[in-house]
Design a protein around this motif. Sequence first.
Motif, PDB file in Angstrom:
ATOM      1  N   GLY A  21       0.842  -1.183   0.000  1.00  0.00           N
ATOM      2  CA  GLY A  21       0.000   0.000   0.000  1.00  0.00           C
ATOM      3  C   GLY A  21       0.878   1.233   0.000  1.00  0.00           C
ATOM      4  N   SER A  22       0.407   2.282  -0.597  1.00  0.00           N
ATOM      5  CA  SER A  22       1.232   3.478  -0.691  1.00  0.00           C
ATOM      6  C   SER A  22       1.271   4.213   0.644  1.00  0.00           C
ATOM      7  CB  SER A  22       0.707   4.409  -1.782  1.00  0.00           C
ATOM      8  OG  SER A  22      -0.518   4.964  -1.393  1.00  0.00           O
ATOM      9  N   ALA A  23       2.376   4.887   0.885  1.00  0.00           N
ATOM     10  CA  ALA A  23       2.567   5.606   2.142  1.00  0.00           C
ATOM     11  C   ALA A  23       1.544   6.729   2.291  1.00  0.00           C
ATOM     12  CB  ALA A  23       3.983   6.164   2.212  1.00  0.00           C
ATOM     13  N   SER A  24       1.172   7.370   1.198  1.00  0.00           N
ATOM     14  CA  SER A  24       0.218   8.482   1.288  1.00  0.00           C
ATOM     15  C   SER A  24      -1.164   8.001   1.719  1.00  0.00           C
ATOM     16  CB  SER A  24       0.126   9.217  -0.045  1.00  0.00           C
ATOM     17  OG  SER A  24      -0.305   8.344  -1.058  1.00  0.00           O
ATOM     18  N   LYS A  25      -1.569   6.822   1.270  1.00  0.00           N
ATOM     19  CA  LYS A  25      -2.878   6.292   1.665  1.00  0.00           C
ATOM     20  C   LYS A  25      -2.872   5.815   3.114  1.00  0.00           C
ATOM     21  CE  LYS A  25      -4.317   5.012  -2.963  1.00  0.00           C
ATOM     22  NZ  LYS A  25      -4.682   3.919  -3.874  1.00  0.00           N
TER      23      LYS A  25
END
Length: 129
Positions: A21-25
């Motif tokens: 999963g992306s860090a921003s999400k």
Amino acid sequence: MVESSSSKTKFAQAHGRYIRGSASKVRRVLDQIRGRTYRDALIMLEFMPYRSTGPITKVLRSAVANAENNMGLDPASLVITRATADMAPSMKRYRPRAQGRAFAIKKQTCHISISVAPSSESTNSEASD
């Protein structure tokens, strides 16, 4: 167990490495629970509609277990003091496209770190006893 030399406050931490999963999400969820009590954070995570709440809950429970088992702290008095999500290496995959081309796909991963410490109210009440 980690003790800060300047303020002598005890806190426990846990890390989740290479979480898909992306860090921003993931940061979007961590921003909501930072500064909340352990119980409030668990309730919020249970009802949020995001995929990243599963790994975050797992890391949060691990941090609280570290505080309880290694430092003897009461889970009801713990507050999330620090919650971060940093980028990790991306898995690179390729998708076949028309006319022999290939498009790159980056499957992002992140590192989740959560620190918990006793709330200031519980620390003050123990000091006055």
